[in-house]
Design an enzyme around this catalytic site. Sequence first.
Site, PDB file in Angstrom:
ATOM      1  N   CYS A 168       1.640  87.432  41.663  1.00  0.00           N
ATOM      2  CA  CYS A 168       1.964  87.505  42.194  1.00  0.00           C
ATOM      3  C   CYS A 168       2.862  88.419  42.586  1.00  0.00           C
ATOM      4  O   CYS A 168       3.018  89.420  42.261  1.00  0.00           O
ATOM      5  CB  CYS A 168       2.566  86.453  42.737  1.00  0.00           C
ATOM      6  SG  CYS A 168       1.638  84.499  42.068  1.00  0.00           S
ATOM      7  N   LYS A 214      -5.600  91.793  41.644  1.00  0.00           N
ATOM      8  CA  LYS A 214      -5.291  93.361  40.857  1.00  0.00           C
ATOM      9  C   LYS A 214      -4.768  93.543  39.539  1.00  0.00           C
ATOM     10  O   LYS A 214      -5.878  93.891  38.563  1.00  0.00           O
ATOM     11  CB  LYS A 214      -4.353  94.510  42.056  1.00  0.00           C
ATOM     12  CG  LYS A 214      -3.977  95.678  41.385  1.00  0.00           C
ATOM     13  CD  LYS A 214      -5.752  96.306  41.951  1.00  0.00           C
ATOM     14  CE  LYS A 214      -5.606  97.413  41.020  1.00  0.00           C
ATOM     15  NZ  LYS A 214      -6.832  98.463  41.108  1.00  0.00           N
TER      16      LYS A 214
HETATM   17  C1  AGP Z   1     -11.496  96.596  37.830  1.00  0.00           C
HETATM   18  O1  AGP Z   1     -11.566  97.037  39.130  1.00  0.00           O
HETATM   19  C2  AGP Z   1     -11.458  95.489  37.459  1.00  0.00           C
HETATM   20  N1  AGP Z   1     -10.240  94.486  39.212  1.00  0.00           N
HETATM   21  C3  AGP Z   1      -9.913  94.665  36.516  1.00  0.00           C
HETATM   22  O2  AGP Z   1     -11.306  94.335  35.640  1.00  0.00           O
HETATM   23  C4  AGP Z   1      -8.845  95.435  35.572  1.00  0.00           C
HETATM   24  O3  AGP Z   1      -9.882  96.690  35.258  1.00  0.00           O
HETATM   25  C5  AGP Z   1      -8.807  94.250  34.709  1.00  0.00           C
HETATM   26  O4  AGP Z   1      -8.336  92.873  35.029  1.00  0.00           O
HETATM   27  C6  AGP Z   1      -7.760  95.661  33.559  1.00  0.00           C
HETATM   28  O5  AGP Z   1      -6.710  95.406  34.102  1.00  0.00           O
HETATM   29  P1  AGP Z   1      -5.567  96.632  33.799  1.00  0.00           P
HETATM   30  O6  AGP Z   1      -5.738  97.546  33.744  1.00  0.00           O
HETATM   31  O7  AGP Z   1      -4.383  96.602  35.262  1.00  0.00           O
HETATM   32  O8  AGP Z   1      -5.422  95.995  32.978  1.00  0.00           O
END
Ligand code: AGP
Length: 584
Positions: free
Chosen positions: A2, A579
């Site tokens: 959030c 995200k």
């Molecule tokens: C990437 O396009 C994704 N939204 C997701 O796989 C992301 O890379 C994953 O959750 C890891 O996130 P981070 O790099 O912030 O650790």
Amino acid sequence: MCGIIAYNGQDDAIPYLLEGIRNLEYRGYDSFGCAIDSPVGIIIKKDIGRVDDVINKYKIQNFSSNKAIFHTRWATHGGVKTENAHPMIDCMHRIAVAHNGIIENWAELKESLGTHKFISDTDTEVLSHLIEEKLSRGSDIQSAVKDTFNQIKGSSSFIVLDKQSEDLIAVKKGSPLVLGIAKNGNFLSSDVPSFVRHTNKVVYLSDGDMVVLGKRGYTITNLMNRDVNHDVSTVNLSAKHAEKGDYEHFMIKEIMEQLAQMKSLESADFGNVTRAAELVKNAKLVYLIGAGTSYHTALLGAKVLRENGIKSAAVQGQDLITYRNVISEDDVFIVISQSGETADIINAMPLISKNKKIGIINSEGSTLTKDVDIFIPIDAGPEKAVASTKSFTLSSVYVTLIAMFAAGKKEEALRDLKLLNINMYNLLVPSVLSAIDKAAEKIKGLEDVFFLGRDSDYIMALEGALKLKEVSYIHAEAIDAATFKHGPLALISDKTYAVALVSESTRNDTLYNLQEVKARGGNIIGVSDKNENVFDMFIRAQNGGAFGFVTQSIILQLLAYKTSILKGINPDRPKNLAKAVTTK
Ligand code: AGP
């Protein structure tokens, strides 16, 4: 995850927080809520829907107050319902709490609060009632928050507005929280870009920190008895970094930013890469840990390290537990994360508390940056689109640099960076852009797309497939071109489309595999430096040298973006995604 932002000071908080929460919407977009301090008590407005829709519905811009908290939610505990939107209040409507995180022992805590009236299904609501309970037993607000913090398990950062106090009280654990120090008041927020237009002076809070945010100043104490640095940092970030500018979406802005970012690497100071390379060179085994896109960077890094004679393995964060009996203290870990907040990675950290760790991380001040010995900031700037683009290519360049520096190939690496920039210069020419458009036009109506490649082309295929899935909702599957014949070939018909990545080192073998697809009627969209007979459509990607994957990756990012737009999807906010994934 959030997003939370709060202000307490001399100025009207509302315009600041409206701007800030719009900026934080990438962190969650199920529902919006706010708690506004007023002479008649706390005003709570909340609802499901996009931030701007709820703001307009309740005309939040017409309120005025010096103290308020705004929250944007990505549902973890409890469905997308108005009652589950934050902030949560207590029975007496004295306090409001906005929270980012997970309270693991919420059920037992809720049970202990038998007489309190709960209105939501969230774990968060135990916070407002726990604090209320302590206040009713004579605690002051600071002690009540402190004792509540000590009672909850899991990673939780939250901010409390008490109508009887001048201050806002916040605590941080796991989920990010930064303090922004402005001229006439101060901010607490999930990230710096949300308030950077008003100040670039920040304190990166640590786990256990409790902030008492007054109208004129603040105090910080650590509830976990940690000796932490509360120095004020000046961030080198301007508001434009966090805005779309002339672009329609963050995703395309972030894709395009890669051109300048790759160029600036040519003059970068690689001091921390050199230090990381020293560690890696002397390691017994190098593990690279990541999730999602960052795991693809880990796969690439592990491959390049092995090719350079350094033993290595890529592991997804949640899987590190299966290595617990083989990890040795001489192993070195490279932790890759855009957000620095991913729960699967953070939860793996205790397993390697004694090991040396290198962090390739984008978000400065994030939880993971505090847990590593060498922090390599990839300096991608804020990445707001849910789909990771620029962080992927930059972190992949950094792992490659570490491997090459460790193998004594610094000069070759720097030369290849120059080659990459020559190739980048020729990348987005009109013929390539129109080839991407045509391919997207074809793909938009499909239900399934394969991504094929060998070696590092296969890793880019994995990433290309993930991008397409995320922003176009098309089932996309990456398969090693050599593995295709071991089963998946059965799926091929004249209705099948495969995006095939071909580069100099893989050309002969991959083309051989592509002939097998072609012989069964399959259609091939080739991404390569040369057009080949086997391709039905062709997108040129100059991909020479150690960083050839960058141009391939940018093409696949654009292909996903264009397909998303053609399907009428907002690529910045794909359904069901957030995200940073701060849940298990
Ligand atoms: C990437 O396009 C994704 N939204 C997701 O796989 C992301 O890379 C994953 O959750 C890891 O996130 P981070 O790099 O912030 O650790």
